[in-house]
Design an enzyme around this catalytic site. Structure first.
Site, mmCIF file in Angstrom:
data_model
loop_
_atom_site.group_PDB
_atom_site.id
_atom_site.type_symbol
_atom_site.label_atom_id
_atom_site.label_comp_id
_atom_site.label_asym_id
_atom_site.label_seq_id
_atom_site.Cartn_x
_atom_site.Cartn_y
_atom_site.Cartn_z
ATOM 1 N N ARG A 99 45.719 26.604 54.891
ATOM 2 C CA ARG A 99 45.038 25.836 55.946
ATOM 3 C C ARG A 99 43.518 25.806 55.767
ATOM 4 N NH1 ARG A 99 47.430 28.318 61.257
ATOM 5 N NH2 ARG A 99 48.184 29.903 59.799
ATOM 6 N N GLY B 40 57.306 38.669 53.452
ATOM 7 C CA GLY B 40 57.047 39.286 54.743
ATOM 8 C C GLY B 40 56.109 40.476 54.638
ATOM 9 N N THR B 41 55.619 40.901 55.818
ATOM 10 C CA THR B 41 54.575 41.928 55.837
ATOM 11 C C THR B 41 55.071 43.300 55.361
ATOM 12 O OG1 THR B 41 55.028 42.015 58.221
ATOM 13 C CG2 THR B 41 53.022 40.886 57.543
ATOM 14 N N GLU C 80 59.011 39.460 67.129
ATOM 15 C CA GLU C 80 58.384 38.229 66.652
ATOM 16 C C GLU C 80 58.788 37.079 67.565
ATOM 17 O OE1 GLU C 80 55.999 38.097 64.106
ATOM 18 O OE2 GLU C 80 56.259 40.190 64.680
ATOM 19 N N ARG D 52 12.694 34.254 48.068
ATOM 20 C CA ARG D 52 13.895 34.282 47.216
ATOM 21 C C ARG D 52 14.072 35.671 46.616
ATOM 22 N NH1 ARG D 52 12.898 29.684 43.314
ATOM 23 N NH2 ARG D 52 14.778 30.563 42.375
ATOM 24 N N ASN E 61 -6.495 36.800 47.545
ATOM 25 C CA ASN E 61 -6.317 35.583 48.335
ATOM 26 C C ASN E 61 -5.826 34.466 47.426
ATOM 27 O OD1 ASN E 61 -7.106 34.220 51.110
ATOM 28 N ND2 ASN E 61 -7.595 32.816 49.458
ATOM 29 N N ASN F 251 5.669 29.457 35.716
ATOM 30 C CA ASN F 251 6.346 30.621 35.117
ATOM 31 C C ASN F 251 7.368 30.260 34.060
ATOM 32 O OD1 ASN F 251 7.955 29.438 37.117
ATOM 33 N ND2 ASN F 251 9.100 31.325 37.434
ATOM 34 N N TYR F 252 7.676 29.005 33.917
ATOM 35 C CA TYR F 252 8.832 28.618 33.101
ATOM 36 C C TYR F 252 8.423 27.572 32.076
ATOM 37 C CZ TYR F 252 13.746 27.219 32.336
ATOM 38 O OH TYR F 252 14.980 26.945 31.797
HETATM 39 C C1 UD1 Z 1 52.144 38.989 61.904
HETATM 40 C C2 UD1 Z 1 52.984 39.981 62.720
HETATM 41 C C3 UD1 Z 1 52.896 39.587 64.189
HETATM 42 C C4 UD1 Z 1 51.449 39.592 64.632
HETATM 43 C C5 UD1 Z 1 50.618 38.686 63.736
HETATM 44 C C6 UD1 Z 1 49.158 38.841 64.054
HETATM 45 C C7 UD1 Z 1 54.853 40.656 61.297
HETATM 46 C C8 UD1 Z 1 56.280 40.481 61.013
HETATM 47 N N1 UD1 Z 1 54.366 39.908 62.268
HETATM 48 O O1 UD1 Z 1 52.758 37.734 62.046
HETATM 49 O O2 UD1 Z 1 53.629 40.502 64.972
HETATM 50 O O3 UD1 Z 1 51.352 39.168 65.969
HETATM 51 O O4 UD1 Z 1 50.815 39.028 62.353
HETATM 52 O O5 UD1 Z 1 48.411 37.916 63.337
HETATM 53 O O6 UD1 Z 1 54.201 41.481 60.675
HETATM 54 N N2 UD1 Z 1 51.114 38.802 54.134
HETATM 55 C C9 UD1 Z 1 51.299 39.160 52.821
HETATM 56 N N3 UD1 Z 1 52.516 39.014 52.261
HETATM 57 C C10 UD1 Z 1 53.586 38.517 52.947
HETATM 58 C C11 UD1 Z 1 53.391 38.125 54.289
HETATM 59 C C12 UD1 Z 1 52.142 38.296 54.848
HETATM 60 O O7 UD1 Z 1 50.360 39.631 52.176
HETATM 61 O O8 UD1 Z 1 54.665 38.404 52.359
HETATM 62 C C13 UD1 Z 1 49.814 38.953 54.735
HETATM 63 C C14 UD1 Z 1 49.170 37.615 55.053
HETATM 64 O O9 UD1 Z 1 48.345 37.187 53.994
HETATM 65 C C15 UD1 Z 1 48.385 37.914 56.291
HETATM 66 C C16 UD1 Z 1 49.166 39.027 56.975
HETATM 67 O O10 UD1 Z 1 49.966 39.596 55.977
HETATM 68 O O11 UD1 Z 1 47.092 38.408 55.996
HETATM 69 C C17 UD1 Z 1 50.017 38.527 58.128
HETATM 70 O O12 UD1 Z 1 50.962 37.633 57.654
HETATM 71 P P1 UD1 Z 1 51.445 36.377 58.494
HETATM 72 O O13 UD1 Z 1 52.483 35.665 57.749
HETATM 73 O O14 UD1 Z 1 50.263 35.589 58.934
HETATM 74 O O15 UD1 Z 1 52.095 37.094 59.744
HETATM 75 P P2 UD1 Z 1 52.441 36.451 61.127
HETATM 76 O O16 UD1 Z 1 53.692 35.689 61.023
HETATM 77 O O17 UD1 Z 1 51.267 35.764 61.661
#
Ligand code: UD1
Ligand code: CA
Length: 451
Positions: free
Chosen positions: A18, A83-84, A159, A320, A364, A373-374
């Site tokens: 995004r 996923g996280t 979630e 600078r 002054n 300079n260049y």
């Molecule tokens: C996550 C949380 C949600 C919370 C929200 C806050 C989980 C399951 N959900 O949701 O509860 O309210 O964040 O913003 O954790 N990322 C990775 N690898 C992955 C997935 C994610 O590195 O496979 C990183 C993303 O780059 C990001 C962060 O983890 O920085 C969160 O991931 P995102 O997919 O945005 O989680 P949400 O669905 O928003």
């Protein structure tokens, strides 16, 4: 400080589509430093013993930034974004080698105050197995909801896509920041499955799994702006605004006067002394320090520069990298310095370019002075001695030395060194013709009358 070692895992694998950018999201800057850099600094403020950064495949720039910000950082690649929890497990090797607390941070959440993280850690000190940072969301849509029991303990994180109607009505949301004090974090994380609406491995499921084996989970709350996540350029600008507001306030609390603080732009490392006054519309790039009692007049731009005690800079000055303004020196309108020192009490008040050189104390520099300079290939230095006087509209062709106390006549192009206390003048002799102008006018008036 907590007695247990701390491993911080920073998740930075998201591409951030995004942002519509060739640059990975977490490298976009706030207050002159990447978002990843801000998060790493927060981790370091906690005295982290280990730091793991999880990046996506091919994110070499993110890897480089992580190591630049923290040479001790270990970088892990999450091959597929599942996923996280899967992201944290990319750092499995670091987790397996670590005995102590684990803190998970998102690299796109750059405004976390260190005190908030301390508070989270304090809950672990007090015996919680998991501590989650939550906030009351203005608009909870999209966030995981924090479900608590009557004593305020966290029972689960749901979630949004998996939540019931009643759960969705909860406004206490998950920031994503989670801290663990468990005997076997790795064991808990590997037990997380992906039977949910998104088919992802949710880190948030750690709460229910850890509770099932007797651990307690706590919630620490913070302001929504502390955990603002940046997904788009407009959110980047909002985060920048919050950063600036905080930085200005911190500066004013330390004794800086700002007439219109909302027009002053600071960097993460801007250092401002006591009784510094800053007029409107001043931009501080990274690496700027200003000593006590200096006065910055309106409309200046600074980057990697130093301004000494009691100096006066501006209006419309540009400093600078490598500009060093001595105590009580003056730099005026449309004066640019680069890699140049202006000595104590020296003055360059108007329309000058002073690059690659030094100017002695009390010298002054007249209006329109240029350090040439260049030569198109190399940069050369110009050295002006103490108390020298450079007349207006002088070109100083480097390399060049002007001795202490020397005078340079206005309009000169100086190409050879000038001895101390000498006068150097490079100017054709003036030719004066008495009465010429009056005769010329009379002749031309006659000619015009004829046409
Ligand atoms: C996550 C949380 C949600 C919370 C929200 C806050 C989980 C399951 N959900 O949701 O509860 O309210 O964040 O913003 O954790 N990322 C990775 N690898 C992955 C997935 C994610 O590195 O496979 C990183 C993303 O780059 C990001 C962060 O983890 O920085 C969160 O991931 P995102 O997919 O945005 O989680 P949400 O669905 O928003
Ligand atoms: Ca998110």
């Amino acid at each position: 400080m907590s007695p247990r070692p701390l491993l911080v895992v920073v998740l930075a694998a998201g591409q951030g589509t995004r942002m519509k950018s060739a640059l990975p999201k977490v490298l976009h800057k706030i207050g002159g430093r990447s978002m990843l850099g801000h998060v790493i600094a927060a981790a370091q403020s906690l005295g982290a013993d280990g730091l793991s950064v999880v990046v996506g495949p091919g994110m070499d720039k993110v890897r480089a930034e992580a190591v630049a910000q923290a040479p001790v950082a270990q970088v892990f690649v999450q091959e597929k974004q599942q996923g996280t929890a899967d992201a944290v497990l990319a750092a499995r090797e670091a987790l397996a080698a670590h005995k102590g607390d684990v803190l998970v941070l998102y690299a796109d959440t750059p405004l976390l105050p260190p005190e908030t993280l301390q508070a989270l850690r304090a809950r672990l000190d007090a015996g919680a197995g998991i501590a989650v940072l939550g906030f009351e969301a203005n608009d909870p849509a999209g966030y995981g909801r924090l479900l608590t029991d009557s004593d305020g303990w966290l029972t689960a994180i749901r979630e949004e896509k998996d939540a019931s109607e009643a759960e969705r009505a909860v406004r206490l949301c998950n920031s994503g920041v989670m801290a663990f004090r468990l005997d076997d974090v790795l064991g808990v994380l590997t037990r997380i499955g992906n039977q949910n609406a998104k088919g992802e491995y949710y880190l948030t499921d750690a709460v229910e799994i850890a509770r099932a084996s007797g651990a307690k989970a706590a919630v620490v709350t913070c302001a929504e702006e502390d955990v603002l996540g940046v997904n788009s350029r407009d959110q980047l600008a909002v985060a920048e605004g919050i950063f600036q507001k905080r930085a200005r306030l911190a500066a004013m609390r330390e004794g800086v006067t700002m007439i219109a603080p909302e027009t002053v732009w600071l960097s993460y490392d801007t250092r401002l002394g006591r009784d510094v006054t800053i007029q409107p519309n001043v931009f501080f790039g990274p690496g700027v320090s200003v000593d006590d009692e200096a006065e910055i007049l309106a409309n200046c731009h600074f980057e990697r520069a130093h301004i000494g005690k009691g100096a006066r800079v501006g209006p419309f000055s540009r400093l600078r990298p490598g500009a060093d303004i001595g105590p009580d020196a003056h730099v005026g309108n449309f004066v640019e310095l680069k890699n140049a020192q202006l000595g104590k009490g020296a003055k360059a008040n108007h329309l000058s370019y002073l690059g690659d050189g030094s100017i002695g104390a009390g010298a002054n520099i007249g209006a329109g002075t240029i350090f040439c300079n260049y030569d198109g290939f190399f940069k050369h230095r110009t050295e002006i001695g103490e108390g020298a006087f450079v007349g207006s509209n002088t070109s100083l062709v480097a390399p060049l030395k002007v001795g202490a106390g020397a005078y340079i006549g206005s309009g000169s192009v100086i190409t050879k060194d000038v001895a101390a206390d000498a006068l150097a003048l490079e100017r054709s002799p003036q030719d004066e013709r008495p009465g010429w102008a009056a005769k010329f006018r009379a002749m031309m008036a006659k000619r015009k009358a004829k046409v």
